[in-house]
Motif scaffolding. Structure first.
Motif, short mmCIF file in Angstrom:
data_model
loop_
_atom_site.label_atom_id
_atom_site.label_comp_id
_atom_site.label_asym_id
_atom_site.label_seq_id
_atom_site.Cartn_x
_atom_site.Cartn_y
_atom_site.Cartn_z
N ARG A 1 1.22 -13.61 -10.44
CA ARG A 1 2.54 -13.67 -9.84
C ARG A 1 2.69 -12.94 -8.59
NH1 ARG A 1 4.74 -12.92 -14.90
NH2 ARG A 1 5.93 -10.74 -14.62
N HIS A 2 1.74 -11.64 -8.61
CA HIS A 2 1.65 -10.80 -7.39
C HIS A 2 0.21 -10.90 -6.63
CE1 HIS A 2 5.64 -9.37 -8.62
NE2 HIS A 2 5.21 -9.23 -9.75
N GLU A 3 0.41 -11.20 -5.33
CA GLU A 3 -0.60 -11.07 -4.34
C GLU A 3 -1.59 -9.76 -4.49
OE1 GLU A 3 -1.74 -12.31 0.19
OE2 GLU A 3 0.13 -12.99 -0.81
N LEU A 4 -0.85 -8.88 -4.33
CA LEU A 4 -1.53 -7.59 -4.49
C LEU A 4 -2.32 -7.38 -5.65
CD1 LEU A 4 1.16 -4.80 -3.12
CD2 LEU A 4 -1.09 -5.69 -2.16
N GLY B 1 -5.97 -8.52 0.64
CA GLY B 1 -6.98 -9.49 1.17
C GLY B 1 -8.16 -8.80 0.38
N ASN B 2 -9.45 -8.43 1.38
CA ASN B 2 -10.39 -7.72 0.77
C ASN B 2 -10.29 -6.17 1.09
OD1 ASN B 2 -11.98 -10.16 0.47
ND2 ASN B 2 -12.34 -10.63 2.33
N ALA B 3 -9.13 -5.60 1.43
CA ALA B 3 -9.07 -4.33 1.89
C ALA B 3 -8.47 -3.62 0.66
CB ALA B 3 -8.29 -4.12 3.28
N PRO B 4 -8.90 -2.18 0.43
CA PRO B 4 -8.07 -1.63 -0.70
C PRO B 4 -6.57 -1.41 -0.45
CG PRO B 4 -10.23 -0.67 -0.28
CD PRO B 4 -10.22 -1.83 0.84
N ALA C 1 -2.82 6.89 -9.66
CA ALA C 1 -3.60 6.14 -8.84
C ALA C 1 -5.09 6.82 -9.02
CB ALA C 1 -3.29 5.93 -7.62
N ALA C 2 -6.29 5.90 -8.98
CA ALA C 2 -7.51 6.37 -8.87
C ALA C 2 -8.34 5.59 -7.71
CB ALA C 2 -8.01 6.60 -10.35
N GLY C 3 -9.42 5.90 -8.00
CA GLY C 3 -10.60 5.28 -7.14
C GLY C 3 -10.76 5.75 -5.67
N PRO C 4 -11.93 5.31 -5.08
CA PRO C 4 -12.20 5.86 -3.77
C PRO C 4 -11.13 5.52 -2.78
CG PRO C 4 -13.83 4.32 -4.40
CD PRO C 4 -13.07 4.44 -5.72
N GLY C 5 -10.64 4.28 -2.85
CA GLY C 5 -9.40 3.85 -1.81
C GLY C 5 -8.21 4.09 -2.38
N ALA C 6 -8.17 4.83 -3.30
CA ALA C 6 -6.71 5.42 -4.01
C ALA C 6 -5.89 3.91 -4.39
CB ALA C 6 -5.99 6.36 -3.24
N ASN C 7 -6.62 2.99 -4.61
CA ASN C 7 -5.68 1.55 -4.62
C ASN C 7 -5.95 1.06 -6.39
OD1 ASN C 7 -8.66 1.21 -4.39
ND2 ASN C 7 -8.20 -0.90 -4.14
N VAL C 8 -6.18 2.00 -7.22
CA VAL C 8 -6.29 1.61 -8.70
C VAL C 8 -5.12 2.11 -9.51
CG1 VAL C 8 -7.60 1.23 -10.85
CG2 VAL C 8 -8.60 0.94 -8.45
N LEU C 9 -4.19 1.40 -9.96
CA LEU C 9 -3.28 2.09 -10.72
C LEU C 9 -3.87 2.58 -11.85
CD1 LEU C 9 -0.23 -0.48 -10.53
CD2 LEU C 9 -0.65 1.69 -9.19
N LYS C 10 -3.54 4.08 -12.26
CA LYS C 10 -4.33 4.33 -13.53
C LYS C 10 -3.22 4.60 -14.64
CE LYS C 10 -7.04 8.47 -14.61
NZ LYS C 10 -7.83 9.84 -14.01
N ILE C 11 -3.31 3.96 -15.62
CA ILE C 11 -2.31 3.73 -16.95
C ILE C 11 -3.20 4.42 -17.92
CG2 ILE C 11 -0.90 2.36 -18.12
CD1 ILE C 11 -0.98 0.39 -15.87
#
Length: 423
Positions: free
Chosen positions: A340-343, A361-364, A385-395
Motif C-alpha cells: 500500500r505504500h510506495e516508500l 525509487g532506487n535511493a535510500p 532507524a539503522a543502516g548506512p543510509g539510515a533508511n531502515v526502520l529498526k523494530i
C-alpha cells in the motif's frame, strides 16, 4: 510547570552537566519515568509502546527479575575472586544452552567489555591483530571496539588493522558465498599489508547494517573463510541473542555454525548490567597461560541472580516461541503495508528483530525514515532507524510483545506513512 517546559529544562540541565557527546532519541525527547512490560510512561502519564528496547528483553520491570536482584542484594554482593555458588550455577545453566564445543564462559558488565575480551583472546591465540567487520557495524565503545564500529561515524578506514566488508544485501542462494568472497578479499588485503589476521567479528543479524537474517546458513562460508585465513570467528550476540530471533537462544544457531567465541550483553540481566563471553576451552587455556583477566563487577552474585531470573522468564513464559510466532505475524502485517505504500521497499528479519527498508525509487529514503521515526513517537510508538543510509526502520521490542501490540504498531505506521509526501 508544563510537561514541555519541564522537558526543555531537563535537556538544558543535561547538556550543561553531561556535555555534548551524548545523544537523545527523537526530535522531541521522551522523558520516561516508569516502565512496565512493553510500555514506557512519561512524566505527564502518557503511555508509549516500546518496540525498540532489547535491553529489557523480558519486559520492563519484570517482577521475577526485580525480586531476584533484591533478594541477592540483601544478602551479598562481591566479585569473582571469592568463591560463590551463584555464578557457577548460572554459568552451568547458560553453557547448557550453547553447543558443547563452547565450554567456558567469562563474565563482564557490558557487551563492549565482552567484545573487548574476545578481541584480546583472539589476538593472544592467533598472534595477529587484524580484524574484519561489516561496513556499518557497531560492536562497542571501548577504544579498541570504537575502531571496529564504523557506525559511530569515525573516519574510514577506522584503523590500519581493520578491514570493512559490505553486509549481505540479498536473501538469495548465493548470499553466503558472496559475503564470504568479500571476507576472503579483506583478509588477503590485510596479509598483503603485512598484518596478521586475528578475527572476523560479526553481529549475527547485522542490526546496524540494516537487519539481514536470511537465508539461514549463509554465515557458514564466512566462518570457513575466517578459519582459512587463520582468524577466529566471534559471534556478537548482544542484540540477536536470548531468543530474539525466535529459533533457539542464539542468532548464530540459525546458520548451523559453532563460533570460536560468542559475546552477550544487554538482554542478559533485563537492564541490570551483566555481559559475558563464551569460548572454546582450548582458547581460554592458551589465553590463561599467557594472561589473566579480572573484572571487579563482572559476574557478581547480584548480576548472576539477574541473569538466572531472565532465563527463568524466557523459559516459563515461552518467550522464544512467542518471538517466532509474533514476529512472523508482524512481518506479514508489515508486508501488507508494502503493497500500500510506495516508500516501503523490503521487510526482513527473524523473530522479533525486524528491519523495514524505505526507498524513494532506487535511493535510500533517510530523510523520510527520520520523519517516520518521529511521527511514530508522536503516535505513542517507539522505534528507531539503522543502516548506512539510515533508511531502515529498526523494530526490536521486548520479547513479551504480542499480537495486540503488533496491531497498534502497524496501525500507527500505516497512518504515519500516509503523512509522508511522495514525489
Amino acid at each position: 510547570m508544563s510537561a514541555e517546559t519541564q522537558t526543555q529544562e531537563l535537556i538544558a540541565r543535561r547538556n550543561r552537566l553531561l556535555g555534548p557527546a551524548y545523544r537523545l532519541f527523537y526530535e522531541q525527547p521522551v522523558h520516561v519515568v516508569r516502565g512496565e512490560g512493553v510500555w514506557l510512561y512519561d512524566a505527564a502519564g502518557n503511555r508509549y509502546l516500546d518496540a525498540y528496547n532489547n535491553v529489557a528483553c523480558v519486559g520492563h520491570c519484570h517482577p521475577h527479575v526485580i525480586e531476584a536482584i533484591a533478594r541477592q542484594a540483601a544478602v551479598l554482593n562481591t566479585h569473582t575472586r571469592y568463591l560463590h555458588e551463584t555464578i557457577l550455577d548460572y554459568a552451568e545453566r547458560l553453557l547448557a544452552r550453547f553447543p558443547t564445543e563452547l565450554g567456558n564462559v567469562m563474565f563482564t558488565c557490558t557487551g563492549s567489555e565482552a567484545n573487548d575480551l574476545a578481541l584480546r583472546v583472539a589476538r593472544t591465540c592467533t598472534g595477529g591483530t587484524g580484524v574484519v567487520v561489516t561496513r556499518n557495524a557497531y560492536h562497542g565503545v571501548t577504544g579498541a571496539l570504537a575502531e571496529l564500529s564504523p557506525s559511530l561515524g569515525l573516519p574510514e578506514p577506522t584503523a590500519p588493522h581493520v578491514r570493512l566488508v559490505s553486509a549481505p544485501q540479498s536473501a538469495g542462494d548465493e548470499t553466503g558465498e558472496i559475503f564470504a568472497s568479500h571476507i576472503r578479499a579483506a583478509f588477503e588485503d590485510m596479509a598483503g599489508s603485512g598484518i596478521r589476521p586475528a578475527a572476523l567479528l560479526v553481529d549475527t543479524i547485522f542490526s546496524s547494517d540494516g537487519v539481514f537474517a536470511d537465508p539461514p546458513g549463509f554465515l557458514r562460508p564466512a566462518l570457513e573463510a575466517a578459519h582459512a585465513a587463520g582468524a577466529l570467528f566471534i559471534a556478537d550476540e548482544v542484540q540477536p541473542g536470548f531468543g530474539r530471533c525466535g529459533e533457539g537462544l542464539w542468532g548464530f544457531a540459525r546458520h548451523g555454525i559453532v563460533p570460536d567465541m560468542v559475546t552477550m550483553g544487554k538482554p542478559m540481566g533485563n537492564g541490570h548490567p551483566i555481559a559475558a563471553m563464551a569460548a572454546r576451552p582450548e582458547l581460554l587455556r592458551e589465553f590463561g597461560a599467557r594472561s589473566r583477566y579480572f573484572n571487579t563487577f563482572g559476574g557478581n552474585p547480584v548480576s548472576a541472580a539477574a541473569g538466572m531470573a531472565v532465563l527463568d522468564v524466557i523459559e516459563r513464559e515461552n518467550l522464544i516461541e512467542n518471538a517466532g510466532r509474533t514476529g512472523t505475524d508482524l512481518r506479514e502485517r508489515l508486508e501488507a503495508l508494502r503493497a500500500r505504500h510506495e516508500l516501503v521497499a523490503e521487510v526482513r528479519g527473524a523473530g522479533l528483530f525486524i528491519g523495514v527498508e524505505l526507498r524513494r525509487g532506487n535511493a535510500p529514503a533517510g530523510a523520510e525514515t527520520a520523519k517516520l521515526v518521529n511521527a511514530m513517537r508522536g503516535r505513542g510508538v517507539l522505534i528507531s532507524a539503522a543502516g548506512p543510509g539510515a533508511n531502515v526502520l529498526k523494530i526490536r521490542p521486548p520479547l513479551v510483545f504480542r499480537e495486540d501490540h503488533s496491531d497498534l504498531l502497524v496501525e500507527a505506521l500505516d497512518q504515519a506513512l500516509k503523512e509522508i509526501p511522495i514525489g
